[in-house]
Design a protein around this motif. Structure first.
Motif, mmCIF file in Angstrom:
data_model
loop_
_atom_site.group_PDB
_atom_site.id
_atom_site.type_symbol
_atom_site.label_atom_id
_atom_site.label_comp_id
_atom_site.label_asym_id
_atom_site.label_seq_id
_atom_site.Cartn_x
_atom_site.Cartn_y
_atom_site.Cartn_z
ATOM 1 N N PHE A 83 68.798 62.847 28.854
ATOM 2 C CA PHE A 83 67.354 62.692 28.999
ATOM 3 C C PHE A 83 67.050 62.287 30.439
ATOM 4 O O PHE A 83 67.627 61.343 30.962
ATOM 5 C CB PHE A 83 66.824 61.629 28.038
ATOM 6 C CG PHE A 83 65.319 61.632 27.913
ATOM 7 C CD1 PHE A 83 64.702 62.370 26.924
ATOM 8 C CD2 PHE A 83 64.540 60.908 28.788
ATOM 9 C CE1 PHE A 83 63.322 62.377 26.798
ATOM 10 C CE2 PHE A 83 63.161 60.907 28.682
ATOM 11 C CZ PHE A 83 62.550 61.640 27.690
ATOM 12 N N ASN A 84 66.151 63.034 31.094
ATOM 13 C CA ASN A 84 65.867 62.778 32.498
ATOM 14 C C ASN A 84 64.463 63.232 32.869
ATOM 15 O O ASN A 84 63.741 63.816 32.050
ATOM 16 C CB ASN A 84 66.902 63.476 33.376
ATOM 17 C CG ASN A 84 66.858 64.984 33.226
ATOM 18 O OD1 ASN A 84 65.864 65.617 33.543
ATOM 19 N ND2 ASN A 84 67.945 65.572 32.731
ATOM 20 N N LEU A 85 64.118 62.979 34.108
ATOM 21 C CA LEU A 85 62.876 63.473 34.688
ATOM 22 C C LEU A 85 63.231 64.598 35.650
ATOM 23 O O LEU A 85 64.069 64.415 36.543
ATOM 24 C CB LEU A 85 62.153 62.364 35.464
ATOM 25 C CG LEU A 85 61.731 61.132 34.680
ATOM 26 C CD1 LEU A 85 61.120 60.098 35.622
ATOM 27 C CD2 LEU A 85 60.754 61.506 33.581
ATOM 28 N N ALA A 86 62.616 65.756 35.465
ATOM 29 C CA ALA A 86 62.821 66.870 36.381
ATOM 30 C C ALA A 86 62.052 66.584 37.676
ATOM 31 O O ALA A 86 61.102 65.801 37.677
ATOM 32 C CB ALA A 86 62.312 68.170 35.741
ATOM 33 N N PRO A 87 62.444 67.217 38.776
ATOM 34 C CA PRO A 87 61.668 67.047 40.003
ATOM 35 C C PRO A 87 60.224 67.500 39.771
ATOM 36 O O PRO A 87 59.977 68.471 39.057
ATOM 37 C CB PRO A 87 62.367 67.956 41.010
ATOM 38 C CG PRO A 87 63.754 68.113 40.478
ATOM 39 C CD PRO A 87 63.609 68.072 38.975
ATOM 40 N N GLY A 88 59.276 66.791 40.338
ATOM 41 C CA GLY A 88 57.860 67.132 40.174
ATOM 42 C C GLY A 88 57.240 66.399 39.000
ATOM 43 O O GLY A 88 57.724 65.370 38.545
ATOM 44 N N SER A 89 56.157 66.965 38.477
ATOM 45 C CA SER A 89 55.398 66.338 37.401
ATOM 46 C C SER A 89 56.093 66.515 36.053
ATOM 47 O O SER A 89 56.560 67.604 35.728
ATOM 48 C CB SER A 89 53.997 66.945 37.349
ATOM 49 O OG SER A 89 53.232 66.326 36.352
ATOM 50 N N ASN A 90 56.160 65.447 35.274
ATOM 51 C CA ASN A 90 56.736 65.459 33.932
ATOM 52 C C ASN A 90 55.712 64.864 32.976
ATOM 53 O O ASN A 90 55.209 63.766 33.212
ATOM 54 C CB ASN A 90 57.993 64.588 33.880
ATOM 55 C CG ASN A 90 59.156 65.166 34.632
ATOM 56 O OD1 ASN A 90 60.070 65.721 34.055
ATOM 57 N ND2 ASN A 90 59.135 65.032 35.959
ATOM 58 N N LEU A 91 55.415 65.575 31.911
ATOM 59 C CA LEU A 91 54.514 65.065 30.890
ATOM 60 C C LEU A 91 55.360 64.370 29.825
ATOM 61 O O LEU A 91 56.175 65.007 29.162
ATOM 62 C CB LEU A 91 53.691 66.185 30.263
ATOM 63 C CG LEU A 91 52.699 65.765 29.189
ATOM 64 C CD1 LEU A 91 51.696 64.763 29.744
ATOM 65 C CD2 LEU A 91 51.981 66.986 28.648
ATOM 66 N N ILE A 92 55.179 63.052 29.684
ATOM 67 C CA ILE A 92 55.969 62.251 28.749
ATOM 68 C C ILE A 92 55.089 61.843 27.573
ATOM 69 O O ILE A 92 53.997 61.318 27.755
ATOM 70 C CB ILE A 92 56.534 60.989 29.427
ATOM 71 C CG1 ILE A 92 57.320 61.347 30.680
ATOM 72 C CG2 ILE A 92 57.369 60.171 28.443
ATOM 73 C CD1 ILE A 92 58.546 62.193 30.446
ATOM 74 N N THR A 93 55.580 62.094 26.350
ATOM 75 C CA THR A 93 54.896 61.686 25.126
ATOM 76 C C THR A 93 55.728 60.604 24.459
ATOM 77 O O THR A 93 56.940 60.759 24.299
ATOM 78 C CB THR A 93 54.749 62.873 24.152
ATOM 79 O OG1 THR A 93 54.052 63.928 24.799
ATOM 80 C CG2 THR A 93 54.002 62.468 22.899
ATOM 81 N N LEU A 94 55.062 59.524 24.075
ATOM 82 C CA LEU A 94 55.724 58.432 23.379
ATOM 83 C C LEU A 94 54.938 58.224 22.096
ATOM 84 O O LEU A 94 53.726 58.069 22.144
ATOM 85 C CB LEU A 94 55.683 57.173 24.256
ATOM 86 C CG LEU A 94 56.353 55.953 23.680
ATOM 87 C CD1 LEU A 94 57.274 55.364 24.738
ATOM 88 C CD2 LEU A 94 55.333 54.943 23.261
ATOM 89 N N PHE A 95 55.637 58.252 20.935
ATOM 90 C CA PHE A 95 54.936 58.085 19.662
ATOM 91 C C PHE A 95 55.383 56.814 18.968
ATOM 92 O O PHE A 95 56.570 56.609 18.716
ATOM 93 C CB PHE A 95 55.162 59.279 18.737
ATOM 94 C CG PHE A 95 54.404 59.147 17.450
ATOM 95 C CD1 PHE A 95 53.033 59.333 17.428
ATOM 96 C CD2 PHE A 95 55.049 58.818 16.281
ATOM 97 C CE1 PHE A 95 52.316 59.191 16.240
ATOM 98 C CE2 PHE A 95 54.358 58.675 15.084
ATOM 99 C CZ PHE A 95 52.980 58.864 15.073
ATOM 100 N N VAL A 96 54.404 55.967 18.668
ATOM 101 C CA VAL A 96 54.627 54.730 17.928
ATOM 102 C C VAL A 96 53.646 54.723 16.762
ATOM 103 O O VAL A 96 52.442 54.828 16.970
ATOM 104 C CB VAL A 96 54.376 53.486 18.806
ATOM 105 C CG1 VAL A 96 54.536 52.206 17.997
ATOM 106 C CG2 VAL A 96 55.300 53.479 20.008
ATOM 107 N N SER A 97 54.160 54.650 15.531
ATOM 108 C CA SER A 97 53.248 54.499 14.391
ATOM 109 C C SER A 97 53.006 53.008 14.223
ATOM 110 O O SER A 97 53.937 52.208 14.228
ATOM 111 C CB SER A 97 53.827 55.133 13.125
ATOM 112 O OG SER A 97 55.047 54.544 12.780
ATOM 113 N N ASP A 98 51.725 52.651 14.126
ATOM 114 C CA ASP A 98 51.402 51.229 14.089
ATOM 115 C C ASP A 98 50.456 50.895 12.944
ATOM 116 O O ASP A 98 49.804 51.764 12.381
ATOM 117 C CB ASP A 98 50.815 50.767 15.410
ATOM 118 C CG ASP A 98 49.529 51.489 15.785
ATOM 119 O OD1 ASP A 98 48.721 51.814 14.905
ATOM 120 O OD2 ASP A 98 49.313 51.723 16.982
ATOM 121 N N VAL A 99 50.410 49.618 12.611
ATOM 122 C CA VAL A 99 49.509 49.073 11.595
ATOM 123 C C VAL A 99 48.899 47.811 12.184
ATOM 124 O O VAL A 99 49.593 47.017 12.815
ATOM 125 C CB VAL A 99 50.271 48.734 10.291
ATOM 126 C CG1 VAL A 99 49.353 48.066 9.280
ATOM 127 C CG2 VAL A 99 50.912 49.986 9.705
#
Length: 122
Positions: A83-99
Motif C-alpha cells: 500500500f503506497n501513494l503514487a507520485p502526484g494526486s491520490n484520492l484516499i477513501t477511509l470508511f468508518v461505521s459509527d454509532v
C-alpha cells in the motif's frame, strides 16, 4: 485527496483518532488512484488513536492504548507491504461505521521520495 510531490512511490503513516460517540469501527482504507485497499476490522475506543505505519521496516498497526494490533485489525487480502501513494494526486477513501456521532480525525504523513541519478529511489 493527498499529493505525493515525489517522483516515486511514498509509504505513509496514516493516523486515525476517535473522540466521543458510542462506537467507531474502522473497515477499510482505499487508494482510489492505485486501487489498493487495506481491509480492516478494528473498533476504536473513545480517545484512542491508531497509526497504520507503511514505511519500510515498520509495516504495522499501532494503537495508542494497546500497542501493536496488526494481527487483530488487518483482514485477509490486505497487504501493508504494497500500500503506497503514487507520485502526484491520490484520492484516499477511509470508511468508518459509527454509532452516536463520534468525532473522527485522520491524516497521513510521509516523506517525498525521488528517483536518484542512478535510477533508484532515493
Amino acid at each position: 485527496a493527498v499529493t505525493n510531490a515525489g517522483t516515486t512511490t511514498a509509504y505513509p503513516r496514516i493516523v486515525i483518532a476517535r473522540s466521543g460517540g458510542t462506537s467507531a469501527l474502522l473497515q477499510f482504507i482505499k487508494n482510489e488512484t492505485t486501487g489498493q485497499v487495506l481491509w480492516l476490522n478494528y473498533a476504536l475506543l473513545d480517545g484512542e488513536t491508531v497509526t497504520i505505519d507503511l514505511r519500510s521496516g515498520q509495516k504495522r498497526i499501532i494503537s495508542s492504548l494497546f500497542g501493536d494490533v496488526t494481527s487483530r485489525a488487518l483482514l485477509r487480502n490486505s497487504n501493508l507491504a504494497t500500500f503506497n501513494l503514487a507520485p502526484g494526486s491520490n484520492l484516499i477513501t477511509l470508511f468508518v461505521s459509527d454509532v452516536g456521532a463520534p468525532t473522527m480525525t485522520s491524516y497521513a504523513i510521509w516523506q517525498d521520495a525521488h528517483w536518484g541519478w542512478d535510477g533508484t529511489a532515493a
